[in-house]
Scaffold this motif. Structure first.
Motif, PDB file in Angstrom:
ATOM      1  N   VAL A  77       4.024   4.495   1.541  1.00  0.00           N
ATOM      2  CA  VAL A  77       4.616   5.050   0.333  1.00  0.00           C
ATOM      3  C   VAL A  77       5.008   3.901  -0.594  1.00  0.00           C
ATOM      4  O   VAL A  77       5.803   3.033  -0.224  1.00  0.00           O
ATOM      5  N   LEU A  78       4.421   3.891  -1.773  1.00  0.00           N
ATOM      6  CA  LEU A  78       4.772   2.915  -2.802  1.00  0.00           C
ATOM      7  C   LEU A  78       6.045   3.382  -3.503  1.00  0.00           C
ATOM      8  O   LEU A  78       6.118   4.532  -3.963  1.00  0.00           O
ATOM      9  N   ALA A  79       7.044   2.523  -3.570  1.00  0.00           N
ATOM     10  CA  ALA A  79       8.310   2.889  -4.194  1.00  0.00           C
ATOM     11  C   ALA A  79       8.107   3.195  -5.677  1.00  0.00           C
ATOM     12  O   ALA A  79       7.194   2.668  -6.318  1.00  0.00           O
ATOM     13  N   PRO A  80       8.943   4.059  -6.251  1.00  0.00           N
ATOM     14  CA  PRO A  80       8.839   4.347  -7.687  1.00  0.00           C
ATOM     15  C   PRO A  80       9.227   3.123  -8.510  1.00  0.00           C
ATOM     16  O   PRO A  80       9.717   2.128  -7.956  1.00  0.00           O
ATOM     17  N   PRO A  81       9.022   3.164  -9.807  1.00  0.00           N
ATOM     18  CA  PRO A  81       9.414   2.019 -10.637  1.00  0.00           C
ATOM     19  C   PRO A  81      10.885   1.675 -10.483  1.00  0.00           C
ATOM     20  O   PRO A  81      11.712   2.545 -10.170  1.00  0.00           O
ATOM     21  N   SER A  82      11.204   0.433 -10.676  1.00  0.00           N
ATOM     22  CA  SER A  82      12.577  -0.036 -10.531  1.00  0.00           C
ATOM     23  C   SER A  82      13.522   0.791 -11.401  1.00  0.00           C
ATOM     24  O   SER A  82      13.255   1.042 -12.575  1.00  0.00           O
ATOM     25  N   GLY A  83      14.608   1.226 -10.787  1.00  0.00           N
ATOM     26  CA  GLY A  83      15.612   1.995 -11.513  1.00  0.00           C
ATOM     27  C   GLY A  83      15.413   3.499 -11.434  1.00  0.00           C
ATOM     28  O   GLY A  83      16.313   4.258 -11.779  1.00  0.00           O
ATOM     29  N   SER A  84      14.226   3.941 -10.975  1.00  0.00           N
ATOM     30  CA  SER A  84      13.977   5.369 -10.877  1.00  0.00           C
ATOM     31  C   SER A  84      14.571   5.918  -9.582  1.00  0.00           C
ATOM     32  O   SER A  84      14.511   5.280  -8.535  1.00  0.00           O
ATOM     33  N   ARG A  85      15.113   7.104  -9.645  1.00  0.00           N
ATOM     34  CA  ARG A  85      15.669   7.761  -8.470  1.00  0.00           C
ATOM     35  C   ARG A  85      14.729   8.845  -7.949  1.00  0.00           C
ATOM     36  O   ARG A  85      15.081   9.613  -7.068  1.00  0.00           O
ATOM     37  N   ARG A  86      13.523   8.896  -8.485  1.00  0.00           N
ATOM     38  CA  ARG A  86      12.554   9.894  -8.066  1.00  0.00           C
ATOM     39  C   ARG A  86      11.753   9.391  -6.866  1.00  0.00           C
ATOM     40  O   ARG A  86      11.904   8.260  -6.406  1.00  0.00           O
ATOM     41  N   THR A  87      10.861  10.231  -6.375  1.00  0.00           N
ATOM     42  CA  THR A  87      10.101   9.908  -5.173  1.00  0.00           C
ATOM     43  C   THR A  87       9.019   8.874  -5.460  1.00  0.00           C
ATOM     44  O   THR A  87       8.589   8.689  -6.609  1.00  0.00           O
ATOM     45  N   GLY A  88       8.575   8.202  -4.409  1.00  0.00           N
ATOM     46  CA  GLY A  88       7.478   7.263  -4.531  1.00  0.00           C
ATOM     47  C   GLY A  88       6.126   7.962  -4.457  1.00  0.00           C
ATOM     48  O   GLY A  88       6.026   9.178  -4.643  1.00  0.00           O
ATOM     49  N   THR A  89       5.097   7.179  -4.176  1.00  0.00           N
ATOM     50  CA  THR A  89       3.719   7.703  -4.123  1.00  0.00           C
ATOM     51  C   THR A  89       3.088   7.317  -2.796  1.00  0.00           C
ATOM     52  O   THR A  89       3.078   6.142  -2.425  1.00  0.00           O
ATOM     53  N   LEU A  90       2.562   8.303  -2.088  1.00  0.00           N
ATOM     54  CA  LEU A  90       1.819   8.045  -0.857  1.00  0.00           C
ATOM     55  C   LEU A  90       0.411   7.608  -1.210  1.00  0.00           C
ATOM     56  O   LEU A  90      -0.292   8.289  -1.958  1.00  0.00           O
ATOM     57  N   ILE A  91      -0.008   6.455  -0.677  1.00  0.00           N
ATOM     58  CA  ILE A  91      -1.378   5.958  -0.894  1.00  0.00           C
ATOM     59  C   ILE A  91      -2.012   5.703   0.470  1.00  0.00           C
ATOM     60  O   ILE A  91      -1.466   4.975   1.300  1.00  0.00           O
ATOM     61  N   VAL A  92      -3.170   6.314   0.689  1.00  0.00           N
ATOM     62  CA  VAL A  92      -3.888   6.214   1.959  1.00  0.00           C
ATOM     63  C   VAL A  92      -5.288   5.674   1.687  1.00  0.00           C
ATOM     64  O   VAL A  92      -5.944   6.064   0.718  1.00  0.00           O
ATOM     65  N   ARG A  93      -5.738   4.758   2.562  1.00  0.00           N
ATOM     66  CA  ARG A  93      -7.041   4.112   2.361  1.00  0.00           C
ATOM     67  C   ARG A  93      -7.726   3.881   3.703  1.00  0.00           C
ATOM     68  O   ARG A  93      -7.075   3.497   4.672  1.00  0.00           O
ATOM     69  N   GLY A  94      -9.019   4.154   3.763  1.00  0.00           N
ATOM     70  CA  GLY A  94      -9.800   3.889   4.957  1.00  0.00           C
ATOM     71  C   GLY A  94     -11.223   3.495   4.565  1.00  0.00           C
ATOM     72  O   GLY A  94     -11.649   3.702   3.422  1.00  0.00           O
ATOM     73  N   VAL A  95     -11.951   2.939   5.518  1.00  0.00           N
ATOM     74  CA  VAL A  95     -13.298   2.420   5.276  1.00  0.00           C
ATOM     75  C   VAL A  95     -14.269   3.041   6.259  1.00  0.00           C
ATOM     76  O   VAL A  95     -13.941   3.183   7.463  1.00  0.00           O
ATOM     77  N   ARG A  96     -15.456   3.390   5.798  1.00  0.00           N
ATOM     78  CA  ARG A  96     -16.505   3.827   6.730  1.00  0.00           C
ATOM     79  C   ARG A  96     -17.102   2.592   7.389  1.00  0.00           C
ATOM     80  O   ARG A  96     -17.526   1.663   6.710  1.00  0.00           O
ATOM     81  N   PRO A  97     -17.127   2.531   8.713  1.00  0.00           N
ATOM     82  CA  PRO A  97     -17.675   1.351   9.386  1.00  0.00           C
ATOM     83  C   PRO A  97     -19.184   1.241   9.184  1.00  0.00           C
ATOM     84  O   PRO A  97     -19.854   2.200   8.826  1.00  0.00           O
TER      85      PRO A  97
END
Length: 225
Positions: A205-225
């Motif tokens: 989860v990437l934190a929201p911008p500095s000073g924001s009290r709202r939720t962050g953003t979930l970022i998921v990444r994978g690679v095909r072998p």
């Protein structure tokens, strides 16, 4: 048909979404944004693409990310259920070389496509609103070896995991439209991707911008072998 009901729901949603700004804080006419906040978070580098590569946006909305990749010299394909969102994209980005848009369900498009992509991604898009059971193997089969699958969405509400309901407001005399979404904690997403054969998996989860009290953003990444 189910696709008609979902398309109507997302057409309704599109009415509440303003068009993307003309330029971002850096003065750029196109840019990539993974989060729900302007000028925040990583950019297209998460997709590990080069000039001439081919990328697919699942749930491209009004096409800003697709247009940016096309501007970088890639073939960028966008798929969305909402005709209104795609109309916004065509209005905003007319004649952009390398940009291709389709109105379709994500799984149906992947099942019918002959293209094998260098990257497939979803920003608060179809990866959030499609059962990962059929989606993840279908995406994997549509990637070249070494290809990246990445998606972003809101983090789950604590204790509310798996298939959940999202409500899209409609007219004052109508009940909200209901669409399904799939929510998991980052560690659970990492396990799910690995179970479906992805490697080099990351989920956080990437934190929201500095000073924001709202939720962050979930970022998921994978690679095909």
């Amino acid at each position: 048909m189910v696709i008609d009901a979902r398309s109507t729901a997302w057409d309704t949603y599109s009415q509440s979404k303003p068009q993307r700004r003309t330029t971002n804080a850096k003065g750029e006419a196109t840019w990539f944004n993974w989060t729900q906040y302007p000028d925040h978070g990583p950019g297209a580098e998460l997709l590990d693409l080069g000039v001439g590569d081919c990328a697919l946006d699942l749930g491209c909305g009004s096409g800003g990310n697709v247009a940016h990749l096309a501007a970088l010299g890639m073939k960028a394909v966008g798929v969305d259920l909402s005709t209104r969102q795609l109309d916004k994209a065509r209005e905003r980005w007319p004649g952009v070389d390398g940009m291709e848009l389709h109105q379709a369900d994500a799984l149906a498009y992947l099942g019918d496509a002959f293209t094998v992509f260098d990257a497939i991604y979803s920003v608060f898009g179809a990866a959030w609103f499609t059962d990962p059971g059929p989606l993840l193997p279908t995406v994997r089969a549509s990637l070249k070896p070494g290809g990246v699958f990445a998606f972003s969405q809101r983090p789950p509400v604590e204790g509310c995991y798996g298939c959940q309901a999202s409500y899209i407001p409609r007219g004052p005399e109508e009940d909200p439209a209901v669409v399904k979404r799939w929510d998991y904690e980052p560690d659970a997403w990492a396990v799910i991707l690995k179970e479906h054969g992805y490697v080099d998996v990351s989920a956080s989860v990437l934190a929201p911008p500095s000073g924001s009290r709202r939720t962050g953003t979930l970022i998921v990444r994978g690679v095909r072998p």
